[in-house]
Design an enzyme around this catalytic site. Structure first.
Site, PDB file in Angstrom:
ATOM      1  N   SER A 139     -20.575 -33.700 -43.698  1.00  0.00           N
ATOM      2  CA  SER A 139     -19.844 -32.453 -43.417  1.00  0.00           C
ATOM      3  C   SER A 139     -19.210 -32.584 -42.043  1.00  0.00           C
ATOM      4  O   SER A 139     -19.649 -33.407 -41.219  1.00  0.00           O
ATOM      5  CB  SER A 139     -20.842 -31.293 -43.391  1.00  0.00           C
ATOM      6  N   TYR A 152     -28.833 -26.975 -41.423  1.00  0.00           N
ATOM      7  CA  TYR A 152     -27.716 -27.686 -42.062  1.00  0.00           C
ATOM      8  C   TYR A 152     -27.105 -28.704 -41.100  1.00  0.00           C
ATOM      9  O   TYR A 152     -26.885 -29.865 -41.460  1.00  0.00           O
ATOM     10  CB  TYR A 152     -26.670 -26.656 -42.495  1.00  0.00           C
TER      11      TYR A 152
HETATM   12  P1  NAD Z   1     -22.229 -26.377 -54.597  1.00  0.00           P
HETATM   13  O1  NAD Z   1     -23.249 -25.310 -54.359  1.00  0.00           O
HETATM   14  O2  NAD Z   1     -21.090 -26.084 -55.497  1.00  0.00           O
HETATM   15  O3  NAD Z   1     -22.922 -27.700 -55.115  1.00  0.00           O
HETATM   16  C1  NAD Z   1     -24.177 -28.113 -54.683  1.00  0.00           C
HETATM   17  C2  NAD Z   1     -24.770 -28.951 -55.773  1.00  0.00           C
HETATM   18  O4  NAD Z   1     -26.076 -29.348 -55.381  1.00  0.00           O
HETATM   19  C3  NAD Z   1     -24.897 -28.176 -57.097  1.00  0.00           C
HETATM   20  O5  NAD Z   1     -24.567 -29.029 -58.162  1.00  0.00           O
HETATM   21  C4  NAD Z   1     -26.372 -27.825 -57.126  1.00  0.00           C
HETATM   22  O6  NAD Z   1     -26.857 -27.658 -58.431  1.00  0.00           O
HETATM   23  C5  NAD Z   1     -26.953 -29.041 -56.455  1.00  0.00           C
HETATM   24  N1  NAD Z   1     -28.307 -28.823 -55.960  1.00  0.00           N
HETATM   25  C6  NAD Z   1     -28.769 -27.846 -55.147  1.00  0.00           C
HETATM   26  N2  NAD Z   1     -30.097 -27.971 -54.997  1.00  0.00           N
HETATM   27  C7  NAD Z   1     -30.481 -29.059 -55.718  1.00  0.00           C
HETATM   28  C8  NAD Z   1     -31.711 -29.691 -55.963  1.00  0.00           C
HETATM   29  N3  NAD Z   1     -32.859 -29.223 -55.449  1.00  0.00           N
HETATM   30  N4  NAD Z   1     -31.721 -30.772 -56.766  1.00  0.00           N
HETATM   31  C9  NAD Z   1     -30.576 -31.243 -57.334  1.00  0.00           C
HETATM   32  N5  NAD Z   1     -29.373 -30.678 -57.136  1.00  0.00           N
HETATM   33  C10 NAD Z   1     -29.329 -29.597 -56.330  1.00  0.00           C
HETATM   34  O7  NAD Z   1     -21.725 -26.816 -53.148  1.00  0.00           O
HETATM   35  P2  NAD Z   1     -20.609 -27.851 -52.660  1.00  0.00           P
HETATM   36  O8  NAD Z   1     -19.772 -27.114 -51.686  1.00  0.00           O
HETATM   37  O9  NAD Z   1     -19.987 -28.541 -53.791  1.00  0.00           O
HETATM   38  O10 NAD Z   1     -21.504 -28.849 -51.809  1.00  0.00           O
HETATM   39  C11 NAD Z   1     -21.710 -30.199 -52.161  1.00  0.00           C
HETATM   40  C12 NAD Z   1     -22.019 -30.992 -50.907  1.00  0.00           C
HETATM   41  O11 NAD Z   1     -20.884 -30.957 -50.054  1.00  0.00           O
HETATM   42  C13 NAD Z   1     -23.198 -30.439 -50.108  1.00  0.00           C
HETATM   43  O12 NAD Z   1     -23.970 -31.497 -49.607  1.00  0.00           O
HETATM   44  C14 NAD Z   1     -22.505 -29.707 -48.984  1.00  0.00           C
HETATM   45  O13 NAD Z   1     -23.312 -29.622 -47.837  1.00  0.00           O
HETATM   46  C15 NAD Z   1     -21.280 -30.581 -48.764  1.00  0.00           C
HETATM   47  N6  NAD Z   1     -20.192 -29.897 -48.073  1.00  0.00           N
HETATM   48  C16 NAD Z   1     -19.548 -28.853 -48.639  1.00  0.00           C
HETATM   49  C17 NAD Z   1     -18.511 -28.234 -47.937  1.00  0.00           C
HETATM   50  C18 NAD Z   1     -17.745 -27.083 -48.511  1.00  0.00           C
HETATM   51  O14 NAD Z   1     -16.942 -26.501 -47.790  1.00  0.00           O
HETATM   52  N7  NAD Z   1     -17.903 -26.739 -49.769  1.00  0.00           N
HETATM   53  C19 NAD Z   1     -18.161 -28.688 -46.675  1.00  0.00           C
HETATM   54  C20 NAD Z   1     -18.851 -29.754 -46.126  1.00  0.00           C
HETATM   55  C21 NAD Z   1     -19.865 -30.362 -46.838  1.00  0.00           C
END
Ligand code: NAD
Length: 257
Positions: A139, A152
Site C-alpha cells: 500500500s 495497517y
Molecule cells: P477487499 O475488502 O475488496 O478485499 C480483501 C480480500 O481479502 C477479500 O477477498 C476478502 O475476502 C479477503 N480476506 C479478508 N480476510 C481474509 C481472511 N482472513 N482470509 C482470506 N481472505 C481474507 O479489499 P481490497 O481493497 O481489494 O484490498 C486488497 C488488498 O489491497 C489489501 O491487502 C489492501 O490492504 C490492499 N490495498 C487496497 C487499497 C485500496 O484502496 N482498495 C489501497 C492499498 C492497498
C-alpha cells in the site's frame, strides 16, 4: 506475453483488487487459484466464470489467512504455485490509544503474517519449477503513514520489508519478489472505511472521498483493479526479470508529495 502453463495463487481474491488481479493473470493465460475464508456458491462461481471467459483453469480454495496453518495448506492444495500474489487484507481505523487489541492482532495476522506463511510454503515449489514470482500487494501505507491506521501502516511497512528480504534470499535464482503499493482503489475495503471516516472528520460521503481520500492522491482519481492486475502481469514478464526487492507505486502521485 503468455503465462500459459503457470499457476497463480491470489490470496483474498473473491472481491476487489485480488479478484481484479486474478482476472488479469487469467487473461494473460495463467491458471488461477482464488481464495478467501468463506465457502459459498458465489465464491466458486467466480472461478467458474474466469475459467469460462479465459479458457484457463480457475479454482476457488477456502483458507483463512489469519491462520498460519491454513495459509500453508492453501499453497499445498494449489499444487503448483509459480506466481504468488499476497493480497488478503483488512483495515480498521481508530486512534492508537483506543485501538482494539483483537483488531490489531487480526490486521497483523492477515495483512503481514499470512504473506510469511504463504511465501515460506511457495518458495520450494518455485525453486523446483525453476521460475517464480512473489508479488505482495502492500500500500502507499507501506511507504508513508496516516493517523488512525497504526496496525495497517505497521503491517504494510512490514510487508515491504519482508519483500526486500525475500528478494535478497532469491537474488541469484530465477525468482523475483516485489511489492505493489496502491493508493486509493475504490473496492469494498475502501467503501467500508467511508462511514468511520465520515464520523471521525464529521464530513459527508462526498467530502470524505474528495477531501480525505483523494486529497492525498494528486491525480484526484481512484486507481483501478485492472491497473493492479496489469502491473502483476508486467512483473511476470521477462522485462521484469531484474526487477526485484522493490516497490511499484500505483497511487496517482501520492508518494511523490
Ligand atoms: P477487499 O475488502 O475488496 O478485499 C480483501 C480480500 O481479502 C477479500 O477477498 C476478502 O475476502 C479477503 N480476506 C479478508 N480476510 C481474509 C481472511 N482472513 N482470509 C482470506 N481472505 C481474507 O479489499 P481490497 O481493497 O481489494 O484490498 C486488497 C488488498 O489491497 C489489501 O491487502 C489492501 O490492504 C490492499 N490495498 C487496497 C487499497 C485500496 O484502496 N482498495 C489501497 C492499498 C492497498
Amino acid at each position: 506475453m503468455s503465462l500459459k502453463g503457470k499457476t497463480a495463487v491470489v490470496t483474498g481474491s473473491n472481491s476487489g483488487i485480488g479478484l481484479g488481479v486474478a482476472w488479469e493473470l487469467a487473461k494473460a493465460g495463467a491458471d488461477v487459484v482464488l481464495n478467501s475464508f468463506t465457502d459459498r456458491d458465489e465464491d466458486h462461481a467466480l472461478a467458474d466464470e474466469i475459467s469460462k471467459e479465459t479458457g484457463t483453469t480457475a479454482r476457488y480454495i477456502k483458507a483463512d489467512m489469519s491462520k498460519g496453518v491454513e495459509c500453508r495448506d492453501l499453497i499445498e492444495q494449489a499444487g503448483a504455485c509459480d506466481i504468488l500474489v499476497n493480497n488478503a487484507g483488512i483495515q480498521f481505523v481508530a486512534g492508537i490509544d483506543e485501538f482494539p487489541v483483537e483488531k490489531w492482532d487480526a490486521i497483523i495476522a492477515i495483512n503481514l503474517n499470512s504473506a510469511f506463511h504463504t511465501t515460506a510454503a511457495a518458495l520450494p515449489k518455485m525453486r523446483a519449477a525453476g521460475w517464480g514470482r512473489v508479488i505482495n500487494i502492500a500500500s502507499a501505507h507501506g511507504l508513508t503513514a496516516s493517523p488512525f491506521k497504526s496496525a495497517y501502516v505497521s503491517a504494510k511497512h512490514g510487508v515491504v520489508g519482508m519483500t526486500k528480504v525475500v528478494a535478497l534470499e532469491t537474488a541469484q535464482e530465477p525468482i523475483t519478489a516485489n511489492a505493489i503499493c496502491p493508493g486509493y482503489v475504490l473496492t469494498p475495503l475502501v467503501e467500508a472505511q467511508i462511514p468511520d471516516t465520515m464520523k471521525e472528520y464529521d464530513m459527508s460521503r462526498e467530502d470524505v472521498i474528495k477531501k480525505v481520500m483523494l486529497e492525498r492522491q494528486p491525480s484526484k482519481e481512484f486507481a483501478t483493479v485492472e491497473q493492479m492486475g496489469g502491473t502483476c502481469v508486467f512483473l511476470c514478464s521477462s522485462a521484469a526479470d531484474q526487477i526485484t526487492g522493490t516497490t511499484i507505486s500505483i497511487d496517482g502521485g501520492w508518494t511523490a508529495l
